[in-house]
Write a protein that holds these residues in place. Structure first.
Motif, PDB file in Angstrom:
ATOM      1  N   PRO A  12       0.808  -1.234   0.000  1.00  0.00           N
ATOM      2  CA  PRO A  12       0.000   0.000   0.000  1.00  0.00           C
ATOM      3  C   PRO A  12       0.836   1.276   0.000  1.00  0.00           C
ATOM      4  N   ARG A  13       0.301   2.285  -0.654  1.00  0.00           N
ATOM      5  CA  ARG A  13       0.879   3.616  -0.644  1.00  0.00           C
ATOM      6  C   ARG A  13       0.117   4.471   0.363  1.00  0.00           C
ATOM      7  N   TRP A  14       0.872   5.244   1.136  1.00  0.00           N
ATOM      8  CA  TRP A  14       0.306   6.115   2.166  1.00  0.00           C
ATOM      9  C   TRP A  14       0.619   7.574   1.844  1.00  0.00           C
ATOM     10  N   PRO A  15      -0.183   8.506   2.358  1.00  0.00           N
ATOM     11  CA  PRO A  15       0.219   9.916   2.296  1.00  0.00           C
ATOM     12  C   PRO A  15       1.581  10.072   2.966  1.00  0.00           C
ATOM     13  N   VAL A  16       2.426  10.918   2.430  1.00  0.00           N
ATOM     14  CA  VAL A  16       3.801  11.023   2.929  1.00  0.00           C
ATOM     15  C   VAL A  16       3.875  11.419   4.402  1.00  0.00           C
ATOM     16  N   GLU A  17       2.857  12.120   4.917  1.00  0.00           N
ATOM     17  CA  GLU A  17       2.938  12.548   6.305  1.00  0.00           C
ATOM     18  C   GLU A  17       2.447  11.495   7.293  1.00  0.00           C
ATOM     19  N   SER A  18       1.934  10.360   6.819  1.00  0.00           N
ATOM     20  CA  SER A  18       1.427   9.320   7.720  1.00  0.00           C
ATOM     21  C   SER A  18       2.565   8.472   8.268  1.00  0.00           C
ATOM     22  N   GLU A  19       2.717   8.450   9.585  1.00  0.00           N
ATOM     23  CA  GLU A  19       3.703   7.578  10.206  1.00  0.00           C
ATOM     24  C   GLU A  19       3.189   6.147  10.213  1.00  0.00           C
ATOM     25  N   VAL A  20       4.051   5.205   9.796  1.00  0.00           N
ATOM     26  CA  VAL A  20       3.639   3.804   9.685  1.00  0.00           C
ATOM     27  C   VAL A  20       4.712   2.915  10.287  1.00  0.00           C
ATOM     28  N   ILE A  21       4.324   1.997  11.161  1.00  0.00           N
ATOM     29  CA  ILE A  21       5.271   1.038  11.715  1.00  0.00           C
ATOM     30  C   ILE A  21       5.437  -0.115  10.729  1.00  0.00           C
ATOM     31  N   VAL A  54      -0.518   8.602  27.463  1.00  0.00           N
ATOM     32  CA  VAL A  54       0.353   7.443  27.267  1.00  0.00           C
ATOM     33  C   VAL A  54       0.553   7.113  25.798  1.00  0.00           C
ATOM     34  N   TYR A  55      -0.250   7.709  24.932  1.00  0.00           N
ATOM     35  CA  TYR A  55      -0.088   7.487  23.483  1.00  0.00           C
ATOM     36  C   TYR A  55      -0.613   8.701  22.757  1.00  0.00           C
ATOM     37  N   CYS A  56       0.183   9.203  21.831  1.00  0.00           N
ATOM     38  CA  CYS A  56      -0.267  10.331  21.016  1.00  0.00           C
ATOM     39  C   CYS A  56       0.432  10.255  19.681  1.00  0.00           C
ATOM     40  N   ALA A  57      -0.255   9.723  18.684  1.00  0.00           N
ATOM     41  CA  ALA A  57       0.320   9.617  17.348  1.00  0.00           C
ATOM     42  C   ALA A  57       0.405  11.001  16.737  1.00  0.00           C
ATOM     43  N   ASP A  58       1.464  11.219  15.955  1.00  0.00           N
ATOM     44  CA  ASP A  58       1.592  12.498  15.262  1.00  0.00           C
ATOM     45  C   ASP A  58       0.376  12.715  14.386  1.00  0.00           C
ATOM     46  N   LEU A  59      -0.150  13.912  14.424  1.00  0.00           N
ATOM     47  CA  LEU A  59      -1.318  14.214  13.610  1.00  0.00           C
ATOM     48  C   LEU A  59      -1.027  13.973  12.143  1.00  0.00           C
ATOM     49  N   ALA A  60      -1.898  13.198  11.492  1.00  0.00           N
ATOM     50  CA  ALA A  60      -1.716  12.921  10.071  1.00  0.00           C
ATOM     51  C   ALA A  60      -2.249  14.062   9.222  1.00  0.00           C
ATOM     52  N   THR A  61      -2.763  15.098   9.853  1.00  0.00           N
ATOM     53  CA  THR A  61      -3.307  16.230   9.105  1.00  0.00           C
ATOM     54  C   THR A  61      -2.385  17.432   9.241  1.00  0.00           C
ATOM     55  N   LYS A  62      -1.093  17.190   9.147  1.00  0.00           N
ATOM     56  CA  LYS A  62      -0.148  18.298   9.129  1.00  0.00           C
ATOM     57  C   LYS A  62      -0.406  19.166   7.905  1.00  0.00           C
ATOM     58  N   CYS A  63      -0.827  18.512   6.805  1.00  0.00           N
ATOM     59  CA  CYS A  63      -1.222  19.232   5.588  1.00  0.00           C
ATOM     60  C   CYS A  63      -2.739  19.351   5.575  1.00  0.00           C
ATOM     61  N   LEU A  64      -3.234  20.401   4.953  1.00  0.00           N
ATOM     62  CA  LEU A  64      -4.678  20.596   4.879  1.00  0.00           C
ATOM     63  C   LEU A  64      -5.314  19.721   3.824  1.00  0.00           C
ATOM     64  N   TYR A  65      -4.503  19.209   2.908  1.00  0.00           N
ATOM     65  CA  TYR A  65      -5.041  18.365   1.840  1.00  0.00           C
ATOM     66  C   TYR A  65      -3.945  17.430   1.366  1.00  0.00           C
ATOM     67  N   PHE A  66      -4.335  16.403   0.630  1.00  0.00           N
ATOM     68  CA  PHE A  66      -3.401  15.398   0.139  1.00  0.00           C
ATOM     69  C   PHE A  66      -2.451  16.004  -0.895  1.00  0.00           C
ATOM     70  N   THR A  67      -1.189  15.702  -0.745  1.00  0.00           N
ATOM     71  CA  THR A  67      -0.194  16.210  -1.688  1.00  0.00           C
ATOM     72  C   THR A  67       0.464  15.087  -2.477  1.00  0.00           C
ATOM     73  N   CYS A  68       1.061  14.103  -1.816  1.00  0.00           N
ATOM     74  CA  CYS A  68       1.713  13.000  -2.511  1.00  0.00           C
ATOM     75  C   CYS A  68       1.793  11.790  -1.588  1.00  0.00           C
ATOM     76  N   SER A  69       2.213  10.666  -2.151  1.00  0.00           N
ATOM     77  CA  SER A  69       2.228   9.413  -1.396  1.00  0.00           C
ATOM     78  C   SER A  69       3.537   8.679  -1.604  1.00  0.00           C
ATOM     79  N   ARG A  70       3.759   7.644  -0.813  1.00  0.00           N
ATOM     80  CA  ARG A  70       4.905   6.779  -0.977  1.00  0.00           C
ATOM     81  C   ARG A  70       4.567   5.423  -0.374  1.00  0.00           C
TER      82      ARG A  70
END
Length: 622
Positions: free
Chosen positions: A59-68, A106-122
């Motif tokens: 799968p391709r994700w938005p570049v700002e999404s942190e993925v383990i 005890v848990y706080c994932a980085d906000l995946a909405t750092k961008c206001l809209y989708f820009t690119c993926s990887r």
């Protein structure tokens, strides 16, 4: 678009430069058969893969999404007995949200909405560089949460008591709405201890949790040692309005429940419904593609690529036939699913449908010999990957945009509608069905359309759901079916396909809860129950299109007799027979509980003639 499919893979300026050189060289070659690539910095010419070859890429994700990098897999399992609904005691507590200031984050994932809209993926998104649980010191009394994996969506966990946690879900990406689906992992638990989880930012004012639905729990140790998969758990379950909210313009609701983990120091998952990821679909499609017997009548192709570049697959299923004319004369059936990513029950119904259709039974063979099936099993892969409940990466509900002209913004539904339009120039499409999930009603049911003027056509549109209820009497509720064309739903797949000319156009809704019918009354649905509804659709299609219309006549006559005595809504005597049975019951403004998500995307600011005669005569008899 090119950036979303290509440049998102680059990790440095040097990679960007290499990609630019590749594009320039590919353009200068002047051919679509040869592609220019680089191998250790050296130029390399390669042949473009033939169009019949389908690659199953991760799968391709938005570049700002942190993925383990963890691979998440769950076993398939059916409980030996139906799991009962929770019976409220009336003493359930309604915890008041505490928040960051008084609780321990005890848990706080980085906000995946750092961008206001989708820009690119990887591929793989942005690799997680730290564990959110590093925000606190390790302790035997603190659970470890994680959701940065495919379809996960927990945003924050706050410890508000020794065994009490307040949870916040991430909204659909590039929106501030649609929190209902949840899926996350928990570790470092103690067995025999009662934990309380409270999700504090749900947005639907009503829920099946108020009718006895329980959340789902999966234990890796139970799976490994006992072969047990997803189970319904929970006591003290309460769904209630959040009285303390920071923004009065937004109504928030909470879900709270208590439960015990089965083992110490286990790895467990909790979910709103049985997860069904994009990767699982790819694994299923790989399996059927590698089976030579199935491949002889089943072709898997790529319909289009999503906004993030994930493949939207289309499956064509039909027997080879004795001649071209034989295949051309066959009628078509179109089935789709998962336009709403959080409605995972739709994918389980789809898998059951495909299992039946691709099987070696005589009934499956009859269907393949007489129909051409076009199947799109996952319409919104991007939303599935990132754990959205309702929207695509355009920040919009795709099931309100089937009429769109914005091909690049809504490629999945645009190409699906285009495929159906082209198919209808070649053959008659006798059925369109889009699989969904429903949060407010139990059972399985259908939403259809309502033709005006010709009464026989109006009744005809109700025949297929009626027959479904006969074939699955303990799961499918005919009384819950509604037939209405509302202005607010004009962009849905059901209405758009109906306006294209498909008389039998439906949404099949499966509950997130269970059944209130017959011997299954008061019990949850399992994945097997959901898959059985895919079988049932195939079985009903056989009956519906059988030249021998005995079953259809029987069903209509039974309901005619029922309608002569009792109205299924009021329970009172009803003298207008079949006509009143159908029209009084189904002329309703209610429909699916879809939220309004219309507007531009964020980043752009014939069944048998004899049957028609029969239906017309039925009205005359009344």
């Amino acid at each position: 678009t090119y950036k979303a499919l290509d440049a998102g893979d680059s990790d440095s300026e040097e990679d960007e430069e290499k990609l630019a050189r590749k594009r320039q060289c590919n353009q200068s070659l002047g051919t679509r058969q040869l592609l220019f690539s680089l191998d250790s910095g050296q130029p390399l010419l390669v042949l473009r893969p033939p169009p019949d070859v389908v690659n199953f890429l991760r799968p391709r994700w938005p570049v700002e999404s942190e993925v383990i990098t963890d691979v998440i897999q769950h076993i398939d399992w059916e409980p030996p007995d139906p799991e009962p609904f929770y019976c409220p005691s009336g003493q359930e507590e309604a915890p008041i949200p505490v928040g960051d200031e008084q609780g321990n984050v005890v848990y706080c994932a980085d906000l995946a909405t750092k961008c206001l809209y989708f820009t690119c993926s990887r591929f793989g998104g942005s690799m997680a560089t730290r564990s959110p649980t590093s925000l606190i010191k390790p302790s035997d009394n603190i659970l470890e949460f994680e959701s940065r994996f495919e379809s996960g969506n927990l945003q924050k966990a706050i410890q508000v008591g020794v065994y009490d946690y307040e949870l916040t879900l991430r909204a659909d990406m590039y929106t501030e709405k649609h929190t209902q689906w949840f899926y996350f992992r928990v570790r470092n638990m103690k067995a025999g201890v009662t934990y309380r989880f409270t999700i504090i930012n749900l947005m639907k004012k009503s829920s099946l949790y108020s009718q006895g639905m329980r959340p789902l729990l999966y234990s890796e140790r139970a799976a490994e040692e006992d072969g047990i998969g997803w189970q319904r758990v929970g006591s003290n379950i309460l769904y209630y309005h959040n009285c303390t909210q920071s923004d009065a313009a937004i109504n928030l609701y909470s879900l709270t429940w208590t439960f015990q983990f089965p083992y110490d120091s286990d790895t467990c998952y909790l979910a709103h419904c049985y997860p069904y990821t994009y990767s699982r679909l790819q694994g299923y499609l790989k399996q059927i593609s590698s089976n030579p017997a199935v491949a002889s009548y089943c072709k898997v192709r790529i319909l289009c690529n999503s906004l993030a570049g994930n493949a939207v697959y289309v499956i064509t299923i039909t027997s080879r036939g004795t001649s071209r004319e034989d295949v051309r004369s066959r009628k078509a059936v179109v089935v789709t699913a998962r336009v709403h990513p959080g409605e995972t029950n739709a994918s389980w119904m789809m898998e059951g449908f495909l299992d039946f259709l691709l099987g070696d039974s005589e009934d499956a063979q009859v269907l393949r010999d007489n129909f051409v099936f076009k199947v799109v099993p996952m319409l919104n892969p991007d939303g599935v990957v990132v754990g959205n409940y309702r929207c695509s990466l355009a920040g919009r509900d795709l099931n309100r945009n089937y009429k769109t002209l914005l091909k690049d913004s809504f490629p999945c539904v645009w190409h699906t509608r285009d495929m159906v339009e082209r198919l209808m120039t070649e053959k008659e499409v006798v059925l369109y069905c889009d699989f969904h999930g429903h949060n407010r009603k139990n059972n399985v049911f259908m939403y259809g359309c309502n033709s005006r003027g010709n009464a026989s056509i109006k009744l005809q549109e109700r025949v297929f759901p009626l027959m479904m209820s006969k074939n699955a009497s303990n799961k499918f509720s005919f009384q819950s079916c509604k037939f209405r064309v509302q202005k607010s739903k004009e962009g849905t797949g059901r209405i758009v396909m109906w306006r294209l000319g498909i008389k039998n156009s439906y949404t099949m809704e499966a509950t997130f809860g269970g059944s209130t019918l017959n011997d299954r009354r008061g019990t949850h649905f399992t994945t097997g129950d959901l898959k059985s509804m895919g079988f049932c659709l195939c079985d009903t299609l056989l009956d519906f299109c059988d030249p021998d219309q005995t079953k259809t006549v029987t069903a209509i006559c039974q309901n005619w007799k029922l309608g002569k005595h009792i109205c299924c809504i009021t329970g009172k005597p009803c003298g207008n027979g079949l006509f009143k049975l159908f029209f009084h019951c189904f002329y309703s403004t209610s429909g699916s509980n879809s939220s309004d998500s219309d507007g531009l995307p964020v980043h752009l600011l014939h069944p048998q003639k004899g049957l028609e005669v029969l239906l017309a005569n039925s009205i005359c008899l009344n």
